[in-house]
Structures are given as structure tokens and as C-alpha cells.
Design a protein around this motif. Structure first.
Motif, mmCIF file in Angstrom:
data_model
loop_
_atom_site.group_PDB
_atom_site.id
_atom_site.type_symbol
_atom_site.label_atom_id
_atom_site.label_comp_id
_atom_site.label_asym_id
_atom_site.label_seq_id
_atom_site.Cartn_x
_atom_site.Cartn_y
_atom_site.Cartn_z
ATOM 1 N N UNK A 7 14.656 2.218 -2.014
ATOM 2 C CA UNK A 7 15.035 3.574 -1.608
ATOM 3 C C UNK A 7 14.275 4.622 -2.420
ATOM 4 N N UNK A 8 14.027 4.318 -3.683
ATOM 5 C CA UNK A 8 13.304 5.257 -4.550
ATOM 6 C C UNK A 8 11.894 5.524 -4.011
ATOM 7 N N UNK A 9 11.232 4.452 -3.503
ATOM 8 C CA UNK A 9 9.892 4.619 -2.930
ATOM 9 C C UNK A 9 9.949 5.506 -1.701
ATOM 10 N N UNK A 57 0.825 -1.206 0.000
ATOM 11 C CA UNK A 57 0.000 0.000 0.000
ATOM 12 C C UNK A 57 0.864 1.263 0.000
ATOM 13 N N UNK A 58 2.064 1.148 0.576
ATOM 14 C CA UNK A 58 2.978 2.297 0.604
ATOM 15 C C UNK A 58 3.262 2.807 -0.804
ATOM 16 N N UNK A 59 3.380 1.884 -1.748
ATOM 17 C CA UNK A 59 3.713 2.262 -3.121
ATOM 18 C C UNK A 59 2.597 3.035 -3.815
ATOM 19 N N UNK A 60 1.390 3.002 -3.254
ATOM 20 C CA UNK A 60 0.256 3.719 -3.850
ATOM 21 C C UNK A 60 0.228 5.194 -3.465
ATOM 22 N N UNK A 61 0.949 5.541 -2.412
ATOM 23 C CA UNK A 61 0.794 6.879 -1.831
ATOM 24 C C UNK A 61 1.356 8.026 -2.674
ATOM 25 N N UNK A 79 8.535 9.859 -0.347
ATOM 26 C CA UNK A 79 7.731 10.133 0.858
ATOM 27 C C UNK A 79 8.208 11.397 1.577
ATOM 28 N N UNK A 80 8.926 12.269 0.874
ATOM 29 C CA UNK A 80 9.545 13.412 1.552
ATOM 30 C C UNK A 80 8.544 14.433 2.084
#
Length: 532
Positions: free
Chosen positions: A175-177, A148-152, A181-182
Motif C-alpha cells: 500500500x505504501x508503494x 519496475x513500479x517501485x522505481x517510479x 503514485x498519487x
């Protein structure tokens, strides 16, 4: 009508357990050395390519690794402290957006210890529904798994209040994902636990009237509605179900695989925690040795866990039944003839016929014919609870005969915190959902337009209306809809109008026979069910 076995409604499982935080803390002290939450070790993950070029993930999973009740409680306490230390404000909501797993329960219990309301969201919800749920409840912290993190990042510009992300390390995160999230403070689940371990913050325990969960229903039309479930709702349903399941306790093992975003699974796991039962986590895709994600030659969840208790929805039980009948049909010959003979003999016995099998004969058939079928689910299941939709009589009889277990049918909705009616464990009748749970009242209200009245013969019929301790607060930020289906009577009792049509049998058991939304008015004023 209330459950006739009790003189008054059941409210708590034991004295002092008036909220979820207190219930879990007391259970952890009572069962501190017992197994609590189990997760299978991932040995390896590989991808298999099919003839048409598509790739399928296959998992080789090992034994279950367990946290005891004491360890699970300590993890929840550490998570609670870490969450606040991370910067989560006490007056804001946290959301959980992941598949069913041990971390969901630890995160939820951590939030409860700080009296934080948890927003639960189906992992299968589409983008619009996800954004709506997070923005409507002004969620500031989102707890999610790596998938689900990759959907954000794709919806980051639409999220108005989100400040913190906590991700569960179920898969490696690139790391790219994380670099995407910055906008938010982002920590792993383990990092939050470690932060709390070194920076303890005192608990801020909830009362029974505080909102524990805002649960977004999947909804068949439009955007999902958030149902506000109090701590009192959850512990009363727990207390009621504990009186129904026979001999529930520390010797039981429960397989958790249905979505925890659904009230049915959440209620079931809370019951298990209150009973000292071991909860092993799995999934529908890894359940059996032949499940889609299980590497050929390795064991599925049930073979390793060997559960004694399971819950399911009818669709899954229908698939198990169809698979067994298909396999028997493919073998044909003497195997099929013996199976059909044994099945029909045992069926006649269950339905009370003198021409059915007798006890010694049933033992022979069980060992000769049905034992291998029971091994499909680990060989130790002693009780099955089915809910979420009506279970067909054919599938219920299949469970009784081939798996040799009683099937309890539950009836409830998110709005009743899963609690409304529950069939007794020894009730072998089909099509009914049992008497009211001991935490609530159930009554029928005439629906004259649709032709259902409480004066109908031979049984009273009408809309099913549920009242009592399990009735939730209403819909978040939606007073109009709340006032439409929640009513308070002259005695101050709160009732939820389900929209389901039911009838009461003479023994006090409820049967669901229709749904108001399924009935349409024809041109000449006649009402018919579109499903019929």
C-alpha cells in the motif's frame, strides 16, 4: 541480392494481414481453440540464506496455465477499451517497461487495436535512460511490472508527460508503494481489463505505414535511440521468417524468455502468433531444473513446457556448452572417454568425413550419450534460432551433436526489424548467416578506406546495406542520425547502412566479417581492427 527462392519480396503472411492488429485478430479466429499464451502458476516463494548471510529468492512453480487464442484476443480487446476508458488520449504514446511475460503481448496488442504507438524500454535500463525514453516520446501511460513500479517514485519529478500507471500484479504491491503514485491515475492490469469488459470501445485499426513500436536500443554509448518500427515492417519480417522455419505450426511449443524489449524476441513471438504456436513464458533464471531461482527438487520451465522451438543469443548457448563439458570432465573415466569418442565421430560425420559415424551408429550414440543432455532442454527441441551476435563454430557444432538440432543463424538489427538474413534450416556450415530474408534485399557497398570492395577476390566484400519492407522509419526525433544511415535510391527504395562488413559466398549466403566502428586508422594511415 534477394532470396533466390522467391520471385519477389514477401510482404504479408496472408491476404489482409497488413498490420499487427489484423494479423492477431485473424490468427485468433483461425486458431481460436488452440493454446496461445502460457504462464506458470506460482506455488510459493521463499528466501534461502547463504553462508555469508546473503539471501536468494527461490521459486516453486507449477504447471502452465493457458489462454487460448480466442481468450488472448478478448483480453487484448478488453485492455484496449479499458486503456481509453482510463483516460489515455488517442494521440499520445503508451510505454511498456517490464520483463518478458504474457501481459506484455496482451498490452501491446491492445494498444495496436487503438492504433496507439507502443514505446518499449529495456527493464535493465538505468534511471537516466528511462527518463530520457519516456520524456522524449511524451509517454502518457506506462505499463510496468511490480518490480519496475517501485522505481517510479524516485524519478517522478523528472517525468514530464506521464499521467497513468498500469501495473502487472506479478508480485504483491504494498500500500505504501501505491500511496506514492498519487501524481498519476494508477490501476492494476486486471482492473484495466475489467474496465474494458464493461465499457467496450470500437477498435481504431492501424494501416501498414503507421508506427507500431518505438523501440529504444540498449546502445553502447550515450543515451538510447528510439527506432520507429511500422506495422508493415513487423508483418513483413513475420511473413519472411514463416517461410524459413520448417513445418512451423500448431503442433509447436515455443519458450519465450529473452527480453521482449529486443526486436529479436518481439519478431519471434509475432511469428509464433501468426503460426498458431503455443507460447510459454519463462526466464533465464528459471529455465532449467538447476537454474538460480528454481527451488531445489522442483522443475524448471523447459522440463514442464517441453518446447519444440527456442531462440537464444550466443552467450546463453556458450554457457550451456561449457556446463555440459564441465560436467563430463568432472565425471572423467569411461564416461568422458565415451563422450569424447561419440562427439568426435558425430563431428566428423557432420563435417562430411568418411571417417565419421554412420546413421545406425549415430542412433546408438544419441540414445546412450546425448539423450540425457537433450533432456536438459525438455527433450523435444527440434529447431534453434540464434541471433544478436556471431555464434562460434564450436558452440554451433555442440548444438548439432549434443542436442541433435539444426541451428539457424539470423542477422538483423532493430533498424531492419530483425530482418536481413537467415540461414536455411539444413545448412550445416558455420560462420555464415544465410541468404537474405524474403522480405528484403541485401547488397554490399565498397568501403575503400577500410580496404573492403565489391571487386575483392575470391568474394565481394563491403558494408552490408539492407533494403525492402523490413526497413524502419528511422530514429524518433533524430533526423540528423536518421539521414546519416537511412538512404533512398533513385528508384525510391529505402536502404539502411548497417556499419557491418560482410562478404557474399558464391551460393548467395552472407558472412559478417567485421564492423566499421571496430576499425581504427593508425598514425601512418593503415587501418586495423582493434578486435584483431
Amino acid at each position: 541480392m534477394r532470396n533466390s527462392r522467391f520471385s519477389s519480396l514477401v510482404q504479408v503472411p496472408w491476404e489482409g494481414a497488413t498490420a499487427m492488429a489484423a494479423l492477431f485478430e485473424m490468427a485468433s479466429k483461425k486458431y481460436y481453440r488452440r493454446r496461445c499464451l502460457g504462464t506458470r502458476k506460482l506455488i510459493n516463494r521463499e528466501f534461502v540464506e547463504s553462508a555469508d548471510g546473503r539471501k536468494f529468492e527461490k521459486l516453486h512453480l507449477g504447471e502452465y496455465q493457458w489462454d487460448t487464442y480466442a481468450e488472448a484476443f478478448n483480453r487484448a480487446c478488453n485492455f484496449a477499451s479499458g486503456l481509453i476508458k482510463m483516460g489515455h488520449k488517442l494521440d499520445s504514446h503508451a510505454a511498456i517497461f517490464s520483463d518478458t511475460r504474457a501481459e506484455r503481448i496482451i498490452a501491446a496488442q491492445g494498444c495496436f487495436r487503438q492504433n496507439l504507438t507502443v514505446v518499449t524500454i529495456y527493464a535493465s535500463l538505468g534511471e537516466d535512460a528511462l527518463v530520457h525514453s519516456l520524456n522524449e516520446t511524451q509517454v502518457s501511460t506506462l505499463i510496468c511490472d511490480s518490480k519496475q513500479l517501485k522505481k517510479l517514485p524516485a524519478i517522478s519529478s523528472k517525468l514530464q508527460s506521464l499521467r497513468h500507471i498500469i501495473y502487472i500484479e506479478d508480485e504483491p504491491v504494498e500500500a505504501e508503494t501505491l500511496n506514492q503514485m498519487n501524481l498519476w491515475t494508477t490501476l492494476s492490469f486486471t482492473e484495466v481489463e475489467e474496465l474494458g469488459k464493461t465499457s467496450h470501445i470500437d477498435a481504431r485499426l492501424p494501416s501498414s505505414s503507421d508506427t507500431a513500436v518505438i523501440m529504444y536500443t540498449s546502445g553502447s554509448t550515450g543515451l538510447p535511440k528510439g527506432v520507429m518500427i511500422t506495422h508493415g515492417n513487423m508483418v513483413s519480417t513475420t511473413a519472411a521468417v514463416m517461410t524459413i522455419v520448417p513445418n512451423l505450426g500448431m503442433d509447436d511449443v515455443y519458450l519465450a524468455y529473452l527480453p521482449l524489449a529486443h526486436v529479436f524476441e518481439l519478431a519471434a513471438e509475432t511469428v509464433m502468433l501468426a503460426s498458431g504456436t503455443a507460447i510459454g513464458y519463462g526466464s533465464a533464471l528459471t529455465m532449467t531444473d538447476t537454474s538460480n531461482k528454481i527451488k531445489k527438487g522442483t522443475n524448471g520451465d523447459v522440463s514442464v513446457l517441453k518446447p519444440t522451438l527456442m531462440i537464444s543469443v550466443p552467450a546463453i548457448l556458450d554457457r550451456i556448452r561449457d556446463a555440459v563439458f564441465k560436467k563430463v570432465g568432472e565425471k572423467g573415466g569411461l564416461t568422458k572417454k565415451l563422450f569424447d569418442f561419440a562427439y568426435n565421430r558425430n563431428l566428423a560425420a557432420i563435417e562430411g568425413s568418411w571417417f565419421g559415424s554412420w546413421a545406425p551408429e549415430r542412433m546408438i550414440w544419441d540414445n546412450l550419450i546425448f539423450k540425457p543432455i537433450r533432456a536438459m532442454l525438455g527433450g523435444r527441441v527440434r529447431f534453434f534460432l540464434c541471433g544478436g551476435a556471431p555464434l562460434s563454430s564450436d558452440t554451433q557444432r555442440f548444438m548439432n551433436i549434443c542436442l541433435g538440432v539444426p541451428v539457424g543463424q539470423g542477422y538483423g538489427l532493430t533498424e531492419t526489424c530483425a530482418g536481413a538474413a537467415f540461414s536455411e534450416w539444413d545448412d550445416t556450415s558455420v560462420g555464415r548467416v544465410g541468404p537474405p530474408l524474403p522480405c528484403c534485399y541485401v547488397k554490399l557497398v565498397s568501403w575503400e578506406e577500410g580496404g573492403y570492395t565489391i571487386s575483392d577476390s575470391p568474394m565481394p566484400r563491403g558494408e552490408v546495406v539492407v533494403g525492402g519492407y523490413s526497413i524502419t522509419k528511422g530514429y524518433y526525433n533524430n533526423d540528423a542520425k536518421t539521414n546519416e544511415v537511412y538512404k533512398v535510391d533513385e528508384k525510391g527504395m529505402r536502404w539502411f547502412y548497417t556499419g557491418d562488413i560482410g562478404q557474399f559466398h558464391p551460393d548467395g549466403c552472407l558472412e559478417i566479417i567485421d564492423r566499421k566502428k571496430d576499425i581504427v586508422k593508425l598514425q601512418h594511415g593503415e587501418y586495423v581492427s582493434w578486435q584483431g
